[in-house]
Design an enzyme around this catalytic site. Structure first.
Site, PDB file in Angstrom:
ATOM      1  N   THR A 188       8.717  -1.397   8.581  1.00 32.78           N
ATOM      2  CA  THR A 188      10.041  -0.925   8.159  1.00 32.78           C
ATOM      3  C   THR A 188      11.127  -1.529   9.049  1.00 32.78           C
ATOM      4  O   THR A 188      12.155  -2.010   8.549  1.00 32.78           O
ATOM      5  CB  THR A 188      10.101   0.623   8.232  1.00 32.78           C
ATOM      6  OG1 THR A 188       9.075   1.147   7.380  1.00 32.78           O
ATOM      7  CG2 THR A 188      11.450   1.148   7.790  1.00 32.78           C
ATOM      8  N   CYS A 220       7.915   9.910  -3.338  1.00 38.67           N
ATOM      9  CA  CYS A 220       8.067  11.299  -3.747  1.00 38.67           C
ATOM     10  C   CYS A 220       9.304  11.793  -3.019  1.00 38.67           C
ATOM     11  O   CYS A 220       9.379  11.705  -1.804  1.00 38.67           O
ATOM     12  CB  CYS A 220       6.819  12.030  -3.265  1.00 38.67           C
ATOM     13  SG  CYS A 220       6.676  13.698  -3.791  1.00 38.67           S
TER      14      CYS A 220
HETATM   15  N1  PLP Z   1       6.338  -2.984   3.352  1.00 40.08           N
HETATM   16  C1  PLP Z   1       5.284  -2.718   2.587  1.00 40.08           C
HETATM   17  C2  PLP Z   1       4.945  -3.631   1.433  1.00 40.08           C
HETATM   18  C3  PLP Z   1       4.493  -1.598   2.835  1.00 40.08           C
HETATM   19  O1  PLP Z   1       3.446  -1.330   2.060  1.00 40.08           O
HETATM   20  C4  PLP Z   1       4.840  -0.756   3.924  1.00 40.08           C
HETATM   21  C5  PLP Z   1       4.084   0.488   4.199  1.00 40.08           C
HETATM   22  O2  PLP Z   1       3.635   1.156   3.292  1.00 40.08           O
HETATM   23  C6  PLP Z   1       5.946  -1.095   4.721  1.00 40.08           C
HETATM   24  C7  PLP Z   1       6.675  -2.218   4.400  1.00 40.08           C
HETATM   25  C8  PLP Z   1       6.353  -0.266   5.894  1.00 40.08           C
HETATM   26  O3  PLP Z   1       5.546  -0.563   7.021  1.00 40.08           O
HETATM   27  P1  PLP Z   1       5.449   0.457   8.251  1.00 40.08           P
HETATM   28  O4  PLP Z   1       4.643   1.624   7.795  1.00 40.08           O
HETATM   29  O5  PLP Z   1       4.755  -0.332   9.337  1.00 40.08           O
HETATM   30  O6  PLP Z   1       6.830   0.825   8.648  1.00 40.08           O
END
Ligand code: PLP
Length: 393
Positions: free
Chosen positions: A68, A330
């Site tokens: 993220t 959700c």
């Molecule tokens: N991008 C994608 C495609 C994801 O599947 C996820 C997590 O589900 C993320 C970003 C976010 O990653 P993180 O959980 O390390 O913040």
């Protein structure tokens, strides 16, 4: 039975061992004393290890707290830098991105004056290259383009090498969210020509709370966080040496032996998909049905069950000891239809009737067989409940 590895997957023994060992040692990697220098060495060796495995220069690896943060840094940082240096205000992205990309893009649109060009997807969830070409026509006004490598819900893989090349020749920075791709697809970032690539440790068997933005050393962006100036002033914040060392161990595992693991996952996927089609002929398997790695993630099975609420089905499977996901967000406990399935042309009811099973190397044929035993009964109960709620209005 855990079939939700795309949400997070258990820590690998090799990563756990490194983490336990390194987490007992004192020292801030930015401190000048001997303990600090030793922590710095752990960080730099991990950086070199990750860079070598992904075929990029060590200076390209910017450690973050996860996917993220890497996505936010790339999207906001490239937008702000593009606006500042070139006066560009357009962001190009697809309709099926993870919320870690979608939400910063929408925030830039509503709060920062960005104009967004949304790339459509076809019925399997793939962005047509022509759509990107069209969006790039006034490239001087485009701050960045971001298209995910592999979709977290339906598993569709995008032709990111082609997209990166199109953006490079138009002079537009290209970012891809590779959080779901790492460990499942071949990854040579040295030949990709992307400006920025997001990675997350906990999706590949490393600890939660670590990730990286692989940022081309020639590409500059505006930092999101300001502070101690760590990571070339791109990402301030004390570095987590233990987490980073464990992440490096997980990347090593993700990259070595990837082909054999992908074959194991493809075999399981085939067994599960064929079983679902045999036992539940009305079920619709979503995403690209092509099996090879240019089409889809090997361990993702995403299915719509007509007449069922995905969330109810999830709970029925949960009661039978099977963990899976609807794959979609959700909001405050209210199930939202999947924005990915809506973008693929499904209606709201279809977009709420799906489940994602995400497998790992630890998943066995026996696990898939047990799921296939339980699933038809759960679907029947969910359909009956759906019919009652329709009658009740
Ligand atoms: N991008 C994608 C495609 C994801 O599947 C996820 C997590 O589900 C993320 C970003 C976010 O990653 P993180 O959980 O390390 O913040």
């Amino acid at each position: 039975m855990y079939l939700d590895h795309a949400a997070t997957t258990p820590m690998l023994p090799a990563a756990r061992e490194v983490w336990l060992q390194e987490s007992q040692v004192a020292g801030n990697p930015s401190s000048l004393h001997a303990s600090g220098r030793r922590r710095r060495q752990v960080v730099e060796e991990s950086r070199e290890r990750i860079a070598g495995l992904l075929n990029v220069r060590p200076s390209a690896v910017v450690f973050t707290s996860g996917g993220t943060e890497a996505d936010n840094l790339a999207i906001k940082g490239l937008f702000w830098r593009g606006r500042q240096t070139r006066g560009s205000s357009v962001v190009i992205t697809s309709r099926i991105e993870h919320h870690a990309v979608l939400d910063p893009v929408e925030w830039l649109e509503h709060d920062q004056g960005a104009q967004v060009r949304w790339l459509p997807v076809d019925e399997v969830g793939r962005v047509p290259a022509e759509a990107l070409m069209e969006a790039l026509t006034d490239a001087a006004n485009v701050a960045l383009c971001s298209v995910m490598w592999a979709n977290n819900e339906v598993g569709t893989v995008q032709p990111v090498a082609e997209f990166a090349a199109l953006c490079r020749s138009a002079g537009v920075p290209f970012h891809t969210d590779a959080v779901q791709a790492l460990g499942h697809l071949r990854m040579d970032l040295g030949s990709l020509n992307a400006d920025a690539v997001s990675l997350s440790s906990h999706k590949i068997g490393g600890p939660v709370g670590v990730g990286a933005l692989i940022l081309d050393p020639q590409t500059s962006l505006t930092p999101v966080q300001h502070g101690g100036g760590q990571e070339r002033e791109v990402r301030s914040g004390t570095l987590d040496a233990a987490g980073i060392a464990a992440f490096a161990a997980a990347v090593e595992h993700a990259v070595t032996g990837q082909q054999e693991r992908a074959q194991h996952l493809r075999d399981l996927r085939t067994l599960l998909v064929e079983g679902v089609q045999r036992e539940l002929p009305s079920a619709v398997v979503n995403g690209d049905l092509g099996i090879d790695e240019s089409h889809r993630l090997p361990g993702n099975v995403h299915v719509s069950f007509p007449g069922c609420e995905g969330d109810l089905l999830l709970m029925l499977l949960d009661a039978a000891g099977i963990d899976c996901s609807t794959g979609s967000a959700c909001t405050a406990g209210i199930p939202e239809p999947s924005h990915v399935l809506l973008a693929m042309g499904r209606d709201e009811t279809q977009a709420k009737s799906s489940l994602r099973f995400s497998l790992s190397e630890a998943t066995t044929m026996r696990d898939v067989e047990r799921l296939l035993q339980v699933l038809p009964g759960a679907v029947e109960r969910a359909q009956r409940a759906g019919a009652v709620s329709v009658r009740a209005g």
